[in-house]
Design a protein around this motif. Structure first.
Motif, PDB file in Angstrom:
ATOM      1  N   ASN A  26      22.225  31.105  -1.385  1.00 22.21           N
ATOM      2  CA  ASN A  26      23.214  32.146  -1.046  1.00 22.21           C
ATOM      3  C   ASN A  26      22.962  33.319  -1.822  1.00 22.21           C
ATOM      4  N   TYR A  27      23.657  34.317  -1.097  1.00 22.44           N
ATOM      5  CA  TYR A  27      23.430  35.884  -1.576  1.00 22.44           C
ATOM      6  C   TYR A  27      24.570  36.466  -2.887  1.00 22.44           C
ATOM      7  N   ALA A  28      24.258  36.234  -3.968  1.00 21.24           N
ATOM      8  CA  ALA A  28      25.064  36.510  -4.903  1.00 21.24           C
ATOM      9  C   ALA A  28      24.929  37.681  -5.553  1.00 21.24           C
TER      10      ALA A  28
ATOM     11  N   LEU B  41      22.299  38.709  -7.503  1.00 21.78           N
ATOM     12  CA  LEU B  41      22.319  38.323  -9.208  1.00 21.78           C
ATOM     13  C   LEU B  41      21.106  39.112  -9.950  1.00 21.78           C
TER      14      LEU B  41
ATOM     15  N   SER C 252      18.245  41.738  -3.088  1.00 19.30           N
ATOM     16  CA  SER C 252      19.410  40.962  -3.578  1.00 19.30           C
ATOM     17  C   SER C 252      20.610  41.740  -3.759  1.00 19.30           C
TER      18      SER C 252
ATOM     19  N   SER D 190      17.330  29.763  -6.637  1.00 18.85           N
ATOM     20  CA  SER D 190      16.265  30.906  -6.626  1.00 18.85           C
ATOM     21  C   SER D 190      14.942  29.927  -7.311  1.00 18.85           C
TER      22      SER D 190
ATOM     23  N   TRP E 251      11.499  30.443  -5.628  1.00 16.45           N
ATOM     24  CA  TRP E 251      10.550  31.342  -5.260  1.00 16.45           C
ATOM     25  C   TRP E 251       9.568  30.798  -6.436  1.00 16.45           C
TER      26      TRP E 251
ATOM     27  N   ASN F 299       7.333  32.237  -9.430  1.00 12.38           N
ATOM     28  CA  ASN F 299       7.744  32.510 -10.803  1.00 12.38           C
ATOM     29  C   ASN F 299       8.033  31.306 -11.437  1.00 12.38           C
TER      30      ASN F 299
ATOM     31  N   VAL G 216       5.156  42.133  -5.995  1.00 16.55           N
ATOM     32  CA  VAL G 216       5.597  43.171  -4.868  1.00 16.55           C
ATOM     33  C   VAL G 216       4.731  44.320  -4.571  1.00 16.55           C
TER      34      VAL G 216
ATOM     35  N   ASN H 150       3.653  41.381  -0.823  1.00 16.41           N
ATOM     36  CA  ASN H 150       4.005  39.939  -1.041  1.00 16.41           C
ATOM     37  C   ASN H 150       3.561  39.021   0.009  1.00 16.41           C
TER      38      ASN H 150
ATOM     39  N   ASN I 247      17.083  38.143  -0.306  1.00 17.68           N
ATOM     40  CA  ASN I 247      17.244  37.920  -1.459  1.00 17.68           C
ATOM     41  C   ASN I 247      15.996  38.335  -2.255  1.00 17.68           C
TER      42      ASN I 247
HETATM   43  O1  SUG Z   1      13.959  36.639  -9.330  1.00 17.37           O
HETATM   44  N1  SUG Z   1      16.012  36.888  -6.326  1.00 17.37           N
HETATM   45  C1  SUG Z   1      14.580  36.542  -7.178  1.00 17.37           C
HETATM   46  C2  SUG Z   1      13.585  36.917  -6.015  1.00 17.37           C
HETATM   47  C3  SUG Z   1      12.036  36.448  -6.729  1.00 17.37           C
HETATM   48  C4  SUG Z   1      10.883  36.921  -5.832  1.00 17.37           C
HETATM   49  N2  SUG Z   1       9.708  36.330  -6.505  1.00 17.37           N
HETATM   50  C5  SUG Z   1       8.750  37.121  -6.763  1.00 17.37           C
HETATM   51  N3  SUG Z   1       8.578  38.316  -6.379  1.00 17.37           N
HETATM   52  N4  SUG Z   1       7.655  36.505  -7.009  1.00 17.37           N
HETATM   53  C6  SUG Z   1      14.648  37.183  -8.448  1.00 17.37           C
HETATM   54  O2  SUG Z   1      15.059  38.553  -8.291  1.00 17.37           O
HETATM   55  C7  SUG Z   1      18.360  36.814  -6.088  1.00 17.37           C
HETATM   56  C8  SUG Z   1      19.451  35.702  -6.193  1.00 17.37           C
HETATM   57  C9  SUG Z   1      20.737  36.241  -5.692  1.00 17.37           C
HETATM   58  O3  SUG Z   1      21.060  37.600  -5.828  1.00 17.37           O
HETATM   59  O4  SUG Z   1      21.594  35.459  -5.145  1.00 17.37           O
HETATM   60  C10 SUG Z   1      17.087  36.412  -6.657  1.00 17.37           C
HETATM   61  O5  SUG Z   1      17.193  35.587  -7.601  1.00 17.37           O
END
Ligand code: SUG
Length: 446
Positions: free
Chosen positions: A19-21, A23, A30, A106, A109, A112, A255, A312, A364
């Protein structure tokens, strides 16, 4: 003598609560897609299609399971009580933001998920894993426990694999795993140079740091991982990310840079001190000469690099040179698309570009490289790991059917408090651990 080794990629299967929160402060996508309605089914199918295409090309492709979300134990730890349904409805009513954090998918990904050092680099000649504490963001700080269980279940044999707990979960040891770690080498089975990129030095407040957005990774965390994994100083480089890049939305080094084999593909604004980083890598790399593929701001402005997620991308070995697996957005931004055409026509190490549609994740802030964890394995280690998570045609079919059966096509922030969603997720995940042969890894299964 170096052993034959391959790079296996473990993609995170997108979970049913995608989902798109909004965060992740500092992650432009995001924040800009906050409260959009997501499509978890499409997200999971896009991820599986990416895995399948790479597996079909002969790459070793694995899958890591999503986590249990909404995570009721997290909500209980924050004082919500009663039955699981009571906990959920109280959280939905009293704190939708906490519920959103406990519901994020999340873990898809997996760049991480952990930092992984291949056995050719470590002092005890085992593959070392440290799950990332992800302490910069609450919704991600709850991932490492189950990530650790999944990795232990897949790489179980202690003769070949060593597992460390996540670093202490505080900002001074903020660790974002492989997203800030790249390995350069001659062959995968030869000792390599592990490049750790950090955003700030926690114990030196005078050191350069971003002004607007948080630096998620510290030098102290990177150094601790290198110590835990038994890496030789002569094969490690610590480099500071350019704070200006973090302030432009580069919240992880992946990134703005990606490495593979002897090639480092990066933007000129990636590092605070580019020349020293390159010199340090060059002086440590054995068995091959560094190929630095540098992209200037004139070729691709930083904001286009962030919007397209050009860096990426996955950089993968093929029999005809390296292939760059880019997100579809790279072909929608003119400077980037033009750059890619030039890149494959010059005489550098990158000889082909392939486009992958991972739009649901991209919204996201997660591109192709975010979605995968690289694990270099020699032939013995590949044999020793659990094979139920390696993508075959049959597993792809099974997972696709599983997604079709269990995932919704629309999910809004309001839906996160739906008790039916919790039941659907648990049923789906219980079936999934069976499909992947992982045993019990979720809290609701223990
Ligand atoms: O940690 N987005 C992740 C994206 C991670 C990307 N990973 C790498 N670059 N390796 C983060 O920022 C957004 C979730 C939200 O907004 O609903 C989020 O967690």
């Amino acid at each position: 003598m170096a052993k034959h080794a391959v790079e296996a990629n473990f993609d995170g299967l997108v979970g049913p609560t995608h989902n798109y929160a909004g965060l992740s402060w500092g992650n432009v996508a995001s924040k800009s897609n906050i409260r959009s309605v997501s499509n978890p089914k499409e997200a999971a199918l896009q991820g599986l299609a990416k895995m399948k295409r790479l597996a079909d090309r002969g790459f070793v492709q694995g899958v890591l399971p999503p986590h249990e979300r909404p995570h009721i134990p997290t909500l209980r730890a924050l004082g919500f009580t009663g039955s699981d349904r009571d906990v959920l409805s109280a959280a939905a009513k009293q704190s939708p933001s906490i519920l959103a954090a406990a519901s994020s998918a999340s873990t898809m990904w997996t760049a991480n998920a952990a930092t992984v050092s291949p056995s050719a680099d470590t002092s005890d000649h085992r593959v070392h894993f440290t799950p990332a504490n992800l302490s910069a963001k609450f919704h991600r700080s709850i991932e490492h426990v189950v990530t650790g269980r999944a990795l232990k279940s897949i790489f179980a044999d202690e003769a070949w694999f060593a597992h460390h707990p996540a670093l202490p979960s505080v900002g001074q040891f903020g660790d974002e795993g492989a997203a800030n770690h790249t390995r350069l080498c001659g062959g995968y089975g030869e000792p390599g140079v592990e490049l750790f990129v950090y955003g700030q030095i926690a114990f030196n407040e005078q050191a350069p740091a971003p002004k607007l957005y948080p630096a998620r990774q510290t030098l102290e965390a990177s150094q601790a991982i290198a110590r835990l994994h038994g890496l030789k100083d002569s094969h490690v480089v610590f480099a500071q990310q350019n704070p200006a890049a973090i302030d432009a939305g580069v919240f992880h080094n992946d990134v703005i840079a990606v490495g593979n084999g002897n090639a480092l593909f990066y933007h000129e604004l990636a590092f605070l001190d580019e020349e020293t980083v390159l010199a340090d890598i060059r002086s440590r790399l054995t068995g091959a000469k560094l190929e630095a593929v540098r992209v200037t701001s004139e070729q691709v402005p930083l904001e286009d690099a962030v919007a397209s997620y050009l860096f990426n991308s996955q950089l993968l070995n093929t029999p005809d040179g390296m292939m760059l697996a880019v997100p579809g957005e790279c072909r929608e931004i003119e400077s980037v698309s033009r750059y890619l055409d030039e890149l494959v026509s010059d005489s550098g190490p990158i000889t082909s570009v392939e486009v992958f549609d991972v739009k649901q994740s991209m919204r996201n802030g997660g591109g192709p490289a975010c979605l995968r964890l690289r694990v270099v394995l020699n032939d013995d280690e590949l044999k020793a790991m659990h094979h139920g998570v390696l993508l075959t045609d049959a597993l792809y079919e099974r997972l696709t059917t599983w997604v079709e059966a269990h995932y919704r096509e629309e999910l809004s922030q309001e839906d996160l408090g739906d008790p039916m969603l919790l039941d659907e997720v648990r049923k789906a995940l219980d079936e999934l651990t069976g499909i992947l042969g992982l045993g019990s890894i979720y809290d609701f299964q223990l």
